[in-house]
Design an enzyme around this catalytic site. Structure first.
Site, PDB file in Angstrom:
ATOM      1  CD  GLU A 231      40.615  41.529  31.496  1.00  0.00           C
ATOM      2  OE1 GLU A 231      40.318  42.065  32.588  1.00  0.00           O
ATOM      3  OE2 GLU A 231      39.755  41.110  30.709  1.00  0.00           O
ATOM      4  CG  ASP A 233      40.239  41.314  27.596  1.00  0.00           C
ATOM      5  OD1 ASP A 233      40.523  40.486  28.479  1.00  0.00           O
ATOM      6  OD2 ASP A 233      39.562  42.331  27.806  1.00  0.00           O
ATOM      7  CD  GLU A 236      36.501  40.701  26.459  1.00  0.00           C
ATOM      8  OE1 GLU A 236      35.824  40.341  27.422  1.00  0.00           O
ATOM      9  OE2 GLU A 236      36.798  41.880  26.224  1.00  0.00           O
ATOM     10  CG  HIS A 247      41.343  45.961  30.066  1.00  0.00           C
ATOM     11  ND1 HIS A 247      40.272  46.814  30.164  1.00  0.00           N
ATOM     12  CD2 HIS A 247      40.936  44.948  29.270  1.00  0.00           C
ATOM     13  CE1 HIS A 247      39.264  46.344  29.435  1.00  0.00           C
ATOM     14  NE2 HIS A 247      39.636  45.218  28.883  1.00  0.00           N
TER      15      HIS A 247
END
Ligand SMILES: *[C@@H]1O[C@H](CO)[C@@H](O)[C@H](O)[C@H]1NC(C)=O
Ligand SMILES: *[C@@H]1O[C@H](CO)[C@@H](O)[C@H](O)[C@H]1NC(C)=O
Ligand SMILES: *[C@@H]1O[C@H](CO)[C@@H](O)[C@H](O)[C@H]1NC(C)=O
Ligand SMILES: *[C@@H]1O[C@H](CO)[C@@H](O)[C@H](O)[C@H]1NC(C)=O
Ligand SMILES: *[C@@H]1O[C@H](CO)[C@@H](O)[C@H](O)[C@H]1NC(C)=O
Ligand SMILES: *[C@@H]1O[C@H](CO)[C@@H](O)[C@H](O)[C@H]1NC(C)=O
Ligand SMILES: *[C@@H]1O[C@H](CO)[C@@H](O)[C@H](O)[C@H]1NC(C)=O
Length: 526
Positions: A231, A233, A236, A247
């Site tokens: 993942e 991001d 956020e 991640h």
């Protein structure tokens, strides 16, 4: 004769099929255009773009009638005697995007409302950008720039409007798992680095075996399986805070979707699973720049902004427009982007666990991105940690002048009610628009990046849910799912504070260590 042969063929079909598709509401994806651009600035519009709602938000009912397969936070165990049986008897429905879920598009803009009151109340949503009716749009962003506009002015703290990439399958897992008859069109195949276990269908089967309804949350539950994948991001955020975080996951294909069970899903040992749950996050406030992001700040969140993220690999580089820089003199060098060194030094300075490094760090994240990721847009709140990890001290009594103490489990009982809730933020929303991929590099390489994204916000220029069913009677009650715990780190016990402005604890250090000033607010035994 005719009747019995019909019955026969129907039951045969029911035995051989998996996660079905309902036909009470036809599925029609809201259109969302986006662009690919060259370095020179000429852009071509992908007008076939559209978004599809995640399957978890959808009404799931017995194939052929209105009986719920899942209600509130429990499965109907009469139908769902096993994961495979359940998927073969239950269908996911088409979505009424605007009325039920508060999801609207206009041109290149997507608006996600937090609370939508229809026949039932919907909380949050998660959608994917589509390339076609039945395929997700795959992005390979290495050596490119990804740009979008976002308006978080109506998104208070406690909420999260997120835009991120996950290594889902392009068809939602339909080809790989014969039980999955719904596919990307119905938003199947989600996975992320938290290895969420609140997913109702994984690998073409239901997740009903071992499903435990939350004792204290009428809308949440966890199944026996989770679903993991790499993942990235990009965003956020709410109007108070923002973070971006890679991640990596040690799953198949450098971070591809993989069903997990038990410890593989990062529980009970948060750092003993297939993925890195904490990531290597860059949150300007947490990194010491207290005036960069927020209402009236350098990046004024009262206004729409443009976020530019560059994925720079180690055999190319570009002029980087400054992002906020880390500001802990003496403790951490100034960094304005996520690099291997930032992650290594930052984890050390903050005494955070090193699961990011354990799962291969940026190099592995780069290999994952090179495999292609799906773009996710969501709005969610956090029933587990109240989003404190994003926009507050965490735990709440942590001293903001020391690198944030993000210890996790011990802090939970002390947290109050969710600060921003469904009840007090009915009008919250996030608007994402103007998505562009700038092809400012030549061909992609599979080179592991050493530099990583640098989101740049220029003023003026996204788990969980509820499923509400459509019209027909009897109206099944809402279904909810929540995203699992967000990135948090546990402290290693090594760092002991012994001095600093505002500190009144013990100043003695254990034999063999001396009290050393890290900055004016923080001395530790070294
Ligand atoms: C679709 O509707 C028909 C009746 O029109 C019904 O026989 C069939 O089982 C339905 N399929 C599902 C998956 O609900
Ligand atoms: C729905 O279908 C199931 C299984 O075929 C059946 O047991 C149930 O009685 C039906 N419910 C209604 C309301 O028709
Ligand atoms: C569970 O499914 C059965 C049909 O198999 C149905 O008769 C029953 O009403 C359902 N229960 C709930 C709570 O929906
Ligand atoms: C809900 O209950 C679970 C299990 O008892 C607990 O771990 C969790 O912290 C509780 N959550 C809240 C928000 O109280
Ligand atoms: C971090 O927070 C935990 C839980 O509140 C606490 O036990 C621990 O002492 C804190 N560590 C530091 C360095 O402040
Ligand atoms: C990096 O990309 C630029 C733009 O395409 C190109 O001119 C340059 O030669 C590349 N540098 C390396 C080291 O590959
Ligand atoms: C980038 O470096 C990798 C090895 O690290 C190499 O395989 C690849 O060909 C390089 N690409 C360019 C454009 O130089």
């Amino acid at each position: 004769m005719l009747v019995s042969s019909l019955v026969f063929s129907v039951s045969l079909a029911a035995l051989s099929l998996g996660q079905q598709v309902g036909n009470y509401t036809s599925e029609s994806h809201p259109r969302l255009s986006w662009q690919t651009c060259t370095r020179g600035g000429s852009c071509s519009t992908n007008s076939n773009g559209a978004v599809a709602l995640d399957a978890n938000w959808r009404w799931t009912h017995i194939t052929g009638n209105y009986t719920n397969c899942y209600t509130g936070n429990t499965w109907n165990t009469t139908v769902c005697t096993s994961n495979a049986q359940c998927a073969s008897q239950c269908a996911v429905e088409g979505a009424n995007y605007q009325q039920t879920y508060g999801i609207t598009t206009s041109g290149n803009a997507l608006t996600l409302k937090f609370v939508t009151r229809g026949e039932n109340t919907n909380i949050g949503s998660r959608v994917y950008l589509m390339a076609s009716e039945s395929k997700y749009q795959m992005f390979n962003v290495l050596n490119k720039e990804f740009t979008f506009d976002v308006d978080v002015s109506k998104l208070p703290c406690g909420l999260n409007g997120a835009l991120y990439f996950v290594q889902m399958d392009e068809d939602g897992g339909m080809a790989k798992y014969s039980g999955n008859k719904a596919g990307a069109k119905y938003g199947t195949g989600y996975c992320d680095s938290q290895c969420p276990r609140d997913i109702k269908y994984i690998n073409g089967e239901a997740n009903s075996e071992g499903w435990t309804a939350s004792p204290n949350d009428t809308n949440a539950g966890l199944g026996g399986f989770g679903t993991c994948c790499g993942e990235m991001d990009i965003w956020e955020a709410n109007s108070i805070s923002s973070a971006y975080t890679p991640h990596p996951c040690s799953t198949t294909n450098d971070g591809g979707q993989q069903r997990c069970t038990g410890q593989e899903c990062n529980t009970p040992d948060r750092y003993g699973g297939l993925c890195d749950p904490d990531g290597c996050d860059f949150n300007a406030y947490r990194m010491g720049d207290r005036t960069y992001y927020g209402p009236g700040m350098t990046v004024d969140t009262n206004k729409k902004m443009t976020v530019v993220t560059q994925f720079i690999t180690d055999n190319n580089s570009t002029t980087v427009i400054p992002h906020a820089s880390t500001n802990f003199p003496g403790l951490l060098d100034p960094f304005d982007s996520i690099t291997e060194k930032f992650c290594d030094d930052g984890k050390r300075a903050f005494n955070d666990a090193t699961s990011f490094q354990k799962h291969g760090g940026l190099a592995h994240m780069g290999r994952s991105l090179a495999r292609g990721h799906v773009l996710v847009l969501s709005i969610w709140d956090d029933h587990t940690a109240k989003m404190l990890w994003l926009d507050s001290s965490y735990p709440v009594d942590a001293d903001p002048n020391v690198p944030r103490n993000r210890s996790w489990e011990p802090a939970l009982p002390t947290l109050g009610n969710r600060r921003t809730s469904e009840a007090n933020s009915p009008d919250a929303q996030v608007i994402f628009s103007n998505h562009q991929v700038w092809r400012h590099r030549p061909a992609l390489t599979l080179a592991p990046p050493s530099h990583f994204p640098n989101p740049l916000s220029l003023p003026a220029t996204p788990r969980q849910l509820e499923v509400t069913p459509p019209r027909p009677p009897p109206a099944p009650p809402p279904l909810f799912l929540r995203r699992l715990p967000p990135p948090l780190a546990q402290l290693k016990p090594s760092s002991v504070q012994c001095g600093g402005v505002g500190y009144s604890g013990p100043t003695q250090c254990a034999a063999g260590t001396t009290c050393t000033a890290i900055n004016q607010f923080y001395s530790q035994c070294v």
